[in-house]
Scaffold this motif. Structure first.
Motif, PDB file in Angstrom:
ATOM      1  N   GLY A  90      24.161 -25.396  26.077  1.00 33.27           N
ATOM      2  CA  GLY A  90      25.015 -25.398  27.419  1.00 33.27           C
ATOM      3  C   GLY A  90      23.552 -24.450  28.355  1.00 33.27           C
ATOM      4  N   ILE A  91      24.425 -23.395  29.666  1.00 34.85           N
ATOM      5  CA  ILE A  91      22.973 -22.676  30.623  1.00 34.85           C
ATOM      6  C   ILE A  91      22.614 -21.373  29.556  1.00 34.85           C
ATOM      7  CG2 ILE A  91      23.344 -20.658  32.917  1.00 34.85           C
ATOM      8  CD1 ILE A  91      23.974 -23.962  33.340  1.00 34.85           C
ATOM      9  N   GLU A  92      23.474 -20.674  28.834  1.00 36.18           N
ATOM     10  CA  GLU A  92      22.948 -19.882  28.256  1.00 36.18           C
ATOM     11  C   GLU A  92      21.816 -20.139  27.400  1.00 36.18           C
ATOM     12  OE1 GLU A  92      26.200 -20.406  27.873  1.00 36.18           O
ATOM     13  OE2 GLU A  92      26.893 -18.647  29.835  1.00 36.18           O
ATOM     14  N   GLY A  93      21.938 -21.491  26.616  1.00 39.54           N
ATOM     15  CA  GLY A  93      21.036 -21.655  26.043  1.00 39.54           C
ATOM     16  C   GLY A  93      19.254 -21.479  26.703  1.00 39.54           C
ATOM     17  N   LEU A  94      19.910 -22.265  27.932  1.00 41.22           N
ATOM     18  CA  LEU A  94      18.886 -22.943  29.001  1.00 41.22           C
ATOM     19  C   LEU A  94      17.897 -21.640  29.247  1.00 41.22           C
ATOM     20  CD1 LEU A  94      17.202 -24.695  30.335  1.00 41.22           C
ATOM     21  CD2 LEU A  94      19.080 -25.392  31.744  1.00 41.22           C
ATOM     22  N   MET A  95      18.649 -20.426  29.475  1.00 40.33           N
ATOM     23  CA  MET A  95      17.674 -19.195  29.840  1.00 40.33           C
ATOM     24  C   MET A  95      17.375 -18.618  28.902  1.00 40.33           C
ATOM     25  SD  MET A  95      18.743 -19.187  33.096  1.00 40.33           S
ATOM     26  CE  MET A  95      18.365 -17.617  33.481  1.00 40.33           C
ATOM     27  N   GLU A  96      18.403 -18.993  27.416  1.00 38.56           N
ATOM     28  CA  GLU A  96      17.212 -18.461  26.441  1.00 38.56           C
ATOM     29  C   GLU A  96      15.931 -18.870  26.310  1.00 38.56           C
ATOM     30  OE1 GLU A  96      16.103 -15.733  23.482  1.00 38.56           O
ATOM     31  OE2 GLU A  96      17.913 -15.025  25.255  1.00 38.56           O
ATOM     32  N   MET A  97      16.236 -19.731  26.274  1.00 38.98           N
ATOM     33  CA  MET A  97      14.621 -20.934  26.333  1.00 38.98           C
ATOM     34  C   MET A  97      13.573 -20.038  27.449  1.00 38.98           C
ATOM     35  SD  MET A  97      16.061 -24.927  24.956  1.00 38.98           S
ATOM     36  CE  MET A  97      14.478 -25.469  25.917  1.00 38.98           C
ATOM     37  N   GLN A  98      14.568 -20.399  28.759  1.00 37.52           N
ATOM     38  CA  GLN A  98      13.234 -19.494  29.953  1.00 37.52           C
ATOM     39  C   GLN A  98      12.716 -18.040  29.036  1.00 37.52           C
ATOM     40  OE1 GLN A  98      15.227 -20.391  33.076  1.00 37.52           O
ATOM     41  NE2 GLN A  98      14.597 -22.828  33.632  1.00 37.52           N
ATOM     42  N   ARG A  99      13.547 -17.661  28.956  1.00 37.20           N
ATOM     43  CA  ARG A  99      12.883 -16.154  28.072  1.00 37.20           C
ATOM     44  C   ARG A  99      12.351 -16.124  27.172  1.00 37.20           C
ATOM     45  NH1 ARG A  99      18.037 -15.171  27.466  1.00 37.20           N
ATOM     46  NH2 ARG A  99      19.128 -14.622  29.785  1.00 37.20           N
ATOM     47  N   GLU A 100      12.503 -17.368  25.743  1.00 35.93           N
ATOM     48  CA  GLU A 100      10.785 -17.539  25.006  1.00 35.93           C
ATOM     49  C   GLU A 100       9.796 -17.827  25.757  1.00 35.93           C
ATOM     50  OE1 GLU A 100      12.814 -20.054  22.453  1.00 35.93           O
ATOM     51  OE2 GLU A 100      14.413 -18.768  21.409  1.00 35.93           O
ATOM     52  N   ILE A 101      10.208 -19.167  26.949  1.00 32.23           N
ATOM     53  CA  ILE A 101       8.834 -20.004  27.653  1.00 32.23           C
ATOM     54  C   ILE A 101       7.683 -18.378  28.071  1.00 32.23           C
ATOM     55  CG2 ILE A 101       8.292 -22.025  28.955  1.00 32.23           C
ATOM     56  CD1 ILE A 101      10.276 -23.312  27.411  1.00 32.23           C
ATOM     57  N   TYR A 102       8.804 -17.762  29.151  1.00 33.43           N
ATOM     58  CA  TYR A 102       8.257 -17.221  30.359  1.00 33.43           C
ATOM     59  C   TYR A 102       7.871 -15.764  29.748  1.00 33.43           C
ATOM     60  CZ  TYR A 102       8.587 -21.164  32.899  1.00 33.43           C
ATOM     61  OH  TYR A 102       8.614 -22.160  33.111  1.00 33.43           O
ATOM     62  N   GLY A 103       8.784 -14.977  28.997  1.00 32.76           N
ATOM     63  CA  GLY A 103       9.606 -13.517  28.662  1.00 32.76           C
ATOM     64  C   GLY A 103       9.716 -13.098  28.931  1.00 32.76           C
ATOM     65  N   SER A 104      10.175 -11.915  28.292  1.00 40.54           N
ATOM     66  CA  SER A 104      11.222 -10.995  28.937  1.00 40.54           C
ATOM     67  C   SER A 104      11.281 -10.636  30.106  1.00 40.54           C
ATOM     68  CB  SER A 104      11.419  -9.634  28.057  1.00 40.54           C
ATOM     69  OG  SER A 104      10.205  -8.861  28.063  1.00 40.54           O
ATOM     70  N   GLY A 105      10.598 -10.393  31.012  1.00 34.47           N
ATOM     71  CA  GLY A 105      10.393 -10.604  32.345  1.00 34.47           C
ATOM     72  C   GLY A 105      11.386 -11.564  33.312  1.00 34.47           C
ATOM     73  N   PHE A 106      11.596 -12.561  32.715  1.00 36.76           N
ATOM     74  CA  PHE A 106      12.303 -13.905  33.866  1.00 36.76           C
ATOM     75  C   PHE A 106      13.734 -13.049  33.254  1.00 36.76           C
ATOM     76  CE2 PHE A 106      14.699 -17.974  33.579  1.00 36.76           C
ATOM     77  CZ  PHE A 106      14.104 -17.853  34.970  1.00 36.76           C
TER      78      PHE A 106
END
Length: 106
Positions: A90-106
């Motif tokens: 879902g959207i939340e999982g996608l956002m979590e993946m992006q946070r892991e990749i780009y760091g907490s600044g995303f």
């Protein structure tokens, strides 16, 4: 004197926008691609009914081809976006993946 084929320039613009729109998760490209194809088919019928009266059929042909290409690219983009969201949970999982990749600044 020959008339300009109705919507010939608009069809060309919609065809171009359908290719550009495939970059926006495919949604805009699908809309503009369908509009370009539908308008081109109507203009093609009008032109074939009396080709001696109209100019601008080249724009219609080019816009229709671009619309088809844009529609296909947009459909691929849209389907891949949906698959990516589903596989990420879902959207939340996608956002979590992006946070892991780009760091907490995303």
């Amino acid at each position: 004197m020959k008339e300009k084929l109705p919507n010939s320039t608009l069809i060309l613009i919609f065809g171009i926008l359908s290719i550009i729109g495939c970059c926006c998760y495919g949604l805009f490209g699908i809309v503009f691609g369908i509009l370009a194809i539908v308008l081109a088919n109507k203009a093609k019928e009008l032109y074939y009914a009396n080709p001696d009266l109209y100019v601008g059929y080249e724009n219609v042909k080019t816009g229709r081809i671009l619309g088809i290409i844009g529609l296909v690219l947009s459909a691929i983009s849209f389907i891949s976006s949906v698959i990516m969201i589903i596989t990420a949970g879902g959207i939340e999982g996608l956002m979590e993946m992006q946070r892991e990749i780009y760091g907490s600044g995303f």
